[in-house]
Design a protein around this motif. Structure first.
Motif, PDB file in Angstrom:
ATOM      1  N   VAL A  52       0.867  -1.186   0.000  1.00  0.00           N
ATOM      2  CA  VAL A  52       0.000   0.000   0.000  1.00  0.00           C
ATOM      3  C   VAL A  52       0.897   1.227   0.000  1.00  0.00           C
ATOM      4  O   VAL A  52       1.765   1.360   0.862  1.00  0.00           O
ATOM      5  CB  VAL A  52      -0.906   0.007   1.248  1.00  0.00           C
ATOM      6  CG1 VAL A  52      -1.761   1.270   1.271  1.00  0.00           C
ATOM      7  CG2 VAL A  52      -1.783  -1.242   1.269  1.00  0.00           C
ATOM      8  N   ILE A  53       0.704   2.106  -0.985  1.00  0.00           N
ATOM      9  CA  ILE A  53       1.572   3.293  -1.040  1.00  0.00           C
ATOM     10  C   ILE A  53       0.775   4.578  -0.864  1.00  0.00           C
ATOM     11  O   ILE A  53       1.338   5.659  -0.834  1.00  0.00           O
ATOM     12  CB  ILE A  53       2.397   3.364  -2.352  1.00  0.00           C
ATOM     13  CG1 ILE A  53       1.487   3.378  -3.578  1.00  0.00           C
ATOM     14  CG2 ILE A  53       3.385   2.211  -2.430  1.00  0.00           C
ATOM     15  CD1 ILE A  53       2.234   3.755  -4.844  1.00  0.00           C
ATOM     16  N   GLY A  54      -0.565   4.461  -0.738  1.00  0.00           N
ATOM     17  CA  GLY A  54      -1.356   5.664  -0.503  1.00  0.00           C
ATOM     18  C   GLY A  54      -2.757   5.317  -0.052  1.00  0.00           C
ATOM     19  O   GLY A  54      -3.302   4.278  -0.426  1.00  0.00           O
ATOM     20  N   MET A  55      -3.338   6.176   0.803  1.00  0.00           N
ATOM     21  CA  MET A  55      -4.714   6.000   1.243  1.00  0.00           C
ATOM     22  C   MET A  55      -5.464   7.307   1.053  1.00  0.00           C
ATOM     23  O   MET A  55      -4.957   8.370   1.416  1.00  0.00           O
ATOM     24  CB  MET A  55      -4.756   5.636   2.739  1.00  0.00           C
ATOM     25  CG  MET A  55      -4.305   4.236   3.085  1.00  0.00           C
ATOM     26  SD  MET A  55      -5.479   2.969   2.538  1.00  0.00           S
ATOM     27  CE  MET A  55      -6.850   3.253   3.671  1.00  0.00           C
ATOM     28  N   GLY A  56      -6.667   7.235   0.476  1.00  0.00           N
ATOM     29  CA  GLY A  56      -7.534   8.404   0.403  1.00  0.00           C
ATOM     30  C   GLY A  56      -8.738   8.158   1.288  1.00  0.00           C
ATOM     31  O   GLY A  56      -8.752   7.227   2.092  1.00  0.00           O
ATOM     32  N   GLN A  57      -9.767   9.002   1.156  1.00  0.00           N
ATOM     33  CA  GLN A  57     -10.997   8.817   1.926  1.00  0.00           C
ATOM     34  C   GLN A  57     -11.726   7.563   1.463  1.00  0.00           C
ATOM     35  O   GLN A  57     -12.306   6.841   2.259  1.00  0.00           O
ATOM     36  CB  GLN A  57     -11.928  10.022   1.736  1.00  0.00           C
ATOM     37  CG  GLN A  57     -11.376  11.334   2.259  1.00  0.00           C
ATOM     38  CD  GLN A  57     -11.273  11.343   3.778  1.00  0.00           C
ATOM     39  OE1 GLN A  57     -12.154  10.827   4.455  1.00  0.00           O
ATOM     40  NE2 GLN A  57     -10.184  11.882   4.305  1.00  0.00           N
ATOM     41  N   GLU A  58     -11.683   7.339   0.140  1.00  0.00           N
ATOM     42  CA  GLU A  58     -12.503   6.259  -0.436  1.00  0.00           C
ATOM     43  C   GLU A  58     -11.666   5.257  -1.223  1.00  0.00           C
ATOM     44  O   GLU A  58     -12.211   4.335  -1.805  1.00  0.00           O
ATOM     45  CB  GLU A  58     -13.529   6.863  -1.425  1.00  0.00           C
ATOM     46  CG  GLU A  58     -14.359   7.972  -0.876  1.00  0.00           C
ATOM     47  CD  GLU A  58     -14.894   8.862  -2.000  1.00  0.00           C
ATOM     48  OE1 GLU A  58     -14.623   8.578  -3.187  1.00  0.00           O
ATOM     49  OE2 GLU A  58     -15.583   9.848  -1.676  1.00  0.00           O
ATOM     50  N   THR A  59     -10.361   5.474  -1.289  1.00  0.00           N
ATOM     51  CA  THR A  59      -9.522   4.605  -2.120  1.00  0.00           C
ATOM     52  C   THR A  59      -8.221   4.222  -1.423  1.00  0.00           C
ATOM     53  O   THR A  59      -7.807   4.856  -0.457  1.00  0.00           O
ATOM     54  CB  THR A  59      -9.117   5.299  -3.444  1.00  0.00           C
ATOM     55  OG1 THR A  59      -8.324   6.445  -3.131  1.00  0.00           O
ATOM     56  CG2 THR A  59     -10.314   5.679  -4.284  1.00  0.00           C
ATOM     57  N   MET A  60      -7.594   3.189  -1.953  1.00  0.00           N
ATOM     58  CA  MET A  60      -6.282   2.760  -1.514  1.00  0.00           C
ATOM     59  C   MET A  60      -5.441   2.629  -2.784  1.00  0.00           C
ATOM     60  O   MET A  60      -5.940   2.131  -3.799  1.00  0.00           O
ATOM     61  CB  MET A  60      -6.449   1.391  -0.865  1.00  0.00           C
ATOM     62  CG  MET A  60      -5.268   0.868  -0.094  1.00  0.00           C
ATOM     63  SD  MET A  60      -5.611  -0.848   0.415  1.00  0.00           S
ATOM     64  CE  MET A  60      -6.607  -0.590   1.855  1.00  0.00           C
ATOM     65  N   THR A  61      -4.195   3.104  -2.752  1.00  0.00           N
ATOM     66  CA  THR A  61      -3.320   2.944  -3.912  1.00  0.00           C
ATOM     67  C   THR A  61      -2.254   1.920  -3.572  1.00  0.00           C
ATOM     68  O   THR A  61      -1.583   2.035  -2.547  1.00  0.00           O
ATOM     69  CB  THR A  61      -2.685   4.287  -4.316  1.00  0.00           C
ATOM     70  OG1 THR A  61      -3.740   5.213  -4.617  1.00  0.00           O
ATOM     71  CG2 THR A  61      -1.804   4.139  -5.544  1.00  0.00           C
ATOM     72  N   VAL A  62      -2.145   0.895  -4.416  1.00  0.00           N
ATOM     73  CA  VAL A  62      -1.209  -0.193  -4.143  1.00  0.00           C
ATOM     74  C   VAL A  62      -0.239  -0.373  -5.300  1.00  0.00           C
ATOM     75  O   VAL A  62      -0.541  -0.036  -6.447  1.00  0.00           O
ATOM     76  CB  VAL A  62      -1.951  -1.526  -3.874  1.00  0.00           C
ATOM     77  CG1 VAL A  62      -2.772  -1.429  -2.596  1.00  0.00           C
ATOM     78  CG2 VAL A  62      -2.838  -1.925  -5.043  1.00  0.00           C
ATOM     79  N   GLU A  63       0.936  -0.890  -4.964  1.00  0.00           N
ATOM     80  CA  GLU A  63       2.001  -1.116  -5.936  1.00  0.00           C
ATOM     81  C   GLU A  63       2.319  -2.610  -5.932  1.00  0.00           C
ATOM     82  O   GLU A  63       2.404  -3.218  -4.874  1.00  0.00           O
ATOM     83  CB  GLU A  63       3.230  -0.344  -5.446  1.00  0.00           C
ATOM     84  CG  GLU A  63       4.503  -0.611  -6.196  1.00  0.00           C
ATOM     85  CD  GLU A  63       5.736  -0.123  -5.427  1.00  0.00           C
ATOM     86  OE1 GLU A  63       5.674   0.919  -4.766  1.00  0.00           O
ATOM     87  OE2 GLU A  63       6.759  -0.827  -5.484  1.00  0.00           O
ATOM     88  N   MET A  64       2.478  -3.200  -7.101  1.00  0.00           N
ATOM     89  CA  MET A  64       2.774  -4.631  -7.194  1.00  0.00           C
ATOM     90  C   MET A  64       3.710  -4.878  -8.359  1.00  0.00           C
ATOM     91  O   MET A  64       3.620  -4.208  -9.379  1.00  0.00           O
ATOM     92  CB  MET A  64       1.465  -5.388  -7.388  1.00  0.00           C
ATOM     93  CG  MET A  64       1.541  -6.863  -7.071  1.00  0.00           C
ATOM     94  SD  MET A  64       2.225  -7.779  -8.451  1.00  0.00           S
ATOM     95  CE  MET A  64       0.804  -8.507  -9.143  1.00  0.00           C
ATOM     96  N   THR A  65       4.635  -5.830  -8.209  1.00  0.00           N
ATOM     97  CA  THR A  65       5.498  -6.215  -9.327  1.00  0.00           C
ATOM     98  C   THR A  65       5.416  -7.719  -9.543  1.00  0.00           C
ATOM     99  O   THR A  65       5.187  -8.483  -8.609  1.00  0.00           O
ATOM    100  CB  THR A  65       6.984  -5.872  -9.080  1.00  0.00           C
ATOM    101  OG1 THR A  65       7.465  -6.655  -7.991  1.00  0.00           O
ATOM    102  CG2 THR A  65       7.173  -4.409  -8.769  1.00  0.00           C
ATOM    103  N   GLY A  66       5.613  -8.132 -10.783  1.00  0.00           N
ATOM    104  CA  GLY A  66       5.600  -9.545 -11.105  1.00  0.00           C
ATOM    105  C   GLY A  66       5.665  -9.721 -12.607  1.00  0.00           C
ATOM    106  O   GLY A  66       5.813  -8.738 -13.341  1.00  0.00           O
ATOM    107  N   ASP A  67       5.579 -10.968 -13.076  1.00  0.00           N
ATOM    108  CA  ASP A  67       5.503 -11.143 -14.521  1.00  0.00           C
ATOM    109  C   ASP A  67       4.081 -10.807 -14.980  1.00  0.00           C
ATOM    110  O   ASP A  67       3.184 -10.572 -14.159  1.00  0.00           O
ATOM    111  CB  ASP A  67       5.943 -12.553 -14.941  1.00  0.00           C
ATOM    112  CG  ASP A  67       5.113 -13.647 -14.307  1.00  0.00           C
ATOM    113  OD1 ASP A  67       3.993 -13.355 -13.844  1.00  0.00           O
ATOM    114  OD2 ASP A  67       5.565 -14.791 -14.266  1.00  0.00           O
ATOM    115  N   THR A  68       3.897 -10.736 -16.285  1.00  0.00           N
ATOM    116  CA  THR A  68       2.628 -10.262 -16.830  1.00  0.00           C
ATOM    117  C   THR A  68       1.439 -11.062 -16.302  1.00  0.00           C
ATOM    118  O   THR A  68       0.397 -10.502 -15.956  1.00  0.00           O
ATOM    119  CB  THR A  68       2.671 -10.337 -18.372  1.00  0.00           C
ATOM    120  OG1 THR A  68       3.764  -9.537 -18.811  1.00  0.00           O
ATOM    121  CG2 THR A  68       1.404  -9.806 -19.000  1.00  0.00           C
TER     122      THR A  68
END
Lengths: 160, 160
Positions: free
Chosen positions: B112-128
């Motif tokens: 999780v790299i960010g939180m808003g009032q109604e949303t969460m922003t997440v970062e993920m890495t991997g193959d396609t």
């Protein structure tokens, strides 16, 4: 100064070539470029970073907006956003340097994704500054291969 | 079938436009594209993924090699390599769905790299495939914004 432009382009052959041609005609080269699908299958997000050229950015954005393949242009340098990129680094290792390299990876939260006889391949994500810092720390050990994705960016807060 | 081409291009204005134009002329669109600096400051690595078009890939590679801006072309579909991409997802959250979303993130080792009032922003890495799977799991919660970097790839083992 680095500028980041986010361009939504329609998913059709030549869209990237058409959009990047605007920069080519002005003799501007990119620091990085990335383009991949979005939540909407018909549209891809193209993120371009360029150094300097502040004076021209406004008219470049207008020129892009006028193109049929372009759905939206935002200058992300001007708003609050998180940016991230991913880097893969294949670094030389010896029995003596393994511990030091592992420590660098720990500090930067990088993951080891491959081991060879003489090398280690690591994956790391962060903003451009952090990725630059990580590469700088590994360089003295000998970098055999390096691949960066280029920057992707997203507005902070709830807005899409 | 997905094909991945790795193209080393000289760092000069228009290099990406010139290289991608080869595909535009043939009416081929990319699944993803990424371009950023390598360990050599004069050269950038452009990684393109395309679906199908097997029959044309050989002659496309030859056409790319003939360009002045192109230093090397490799068809990574043919060799043993690791591929990775990074995705940022802004997903709708409510008090009820937070735990479920956090569980999906845990399974996919997303941060999780960010939180808003109604949303969460997440970062993920991997193959396609893994990135596609992650997006599929989050889609029912409501994806407000999504940005993928496109694929980067590196040979397994010690070779650069």
């Amino acid at each position: 100064m680095k500028h980041t432009l986010s361009v939504l382009v329609k998913n059709r052959a030549g869209a990237v070539a058409e959009a990047t041609d605007v920069f080519r005609r002005r003799g501007i080269s990119f620091r990085s470029i990335s383009c991949a699908e979005t939540e909407d299958f018909d549209v891809s997000r193209l993120v371009l970073t360029v150094e300097d050229h502040e004076a021209e950015l406004e008219s470049i954005a207008d020129e892009l907006r006028a193109q049929d393949v372009v759905a939206m242009v935002e200058d992300l340098s001007r708003r609050d956003f998180v940016d991230r990129e991913l880097v893969l680094v294949k670094v030389d290792v010896t029995r003596e340097t393994t511990t030091q390299i592992m420590q660098v990876c720990e500090v930067f939260r990088a993951s080891v994704i491959g081991m060879g006889q003489e090398t280690m391949t690591v994956e790391m994500t962060g903003d451009t500054q952090k990725v630059d810092g990580f590469i700088r720390m590994l360089r003295p050990f000998g970098i055999r291969s390096l691949a960066r994705t280029g920057v992707v960016a997203m507005k902070r807060g709830d807005d899409d």
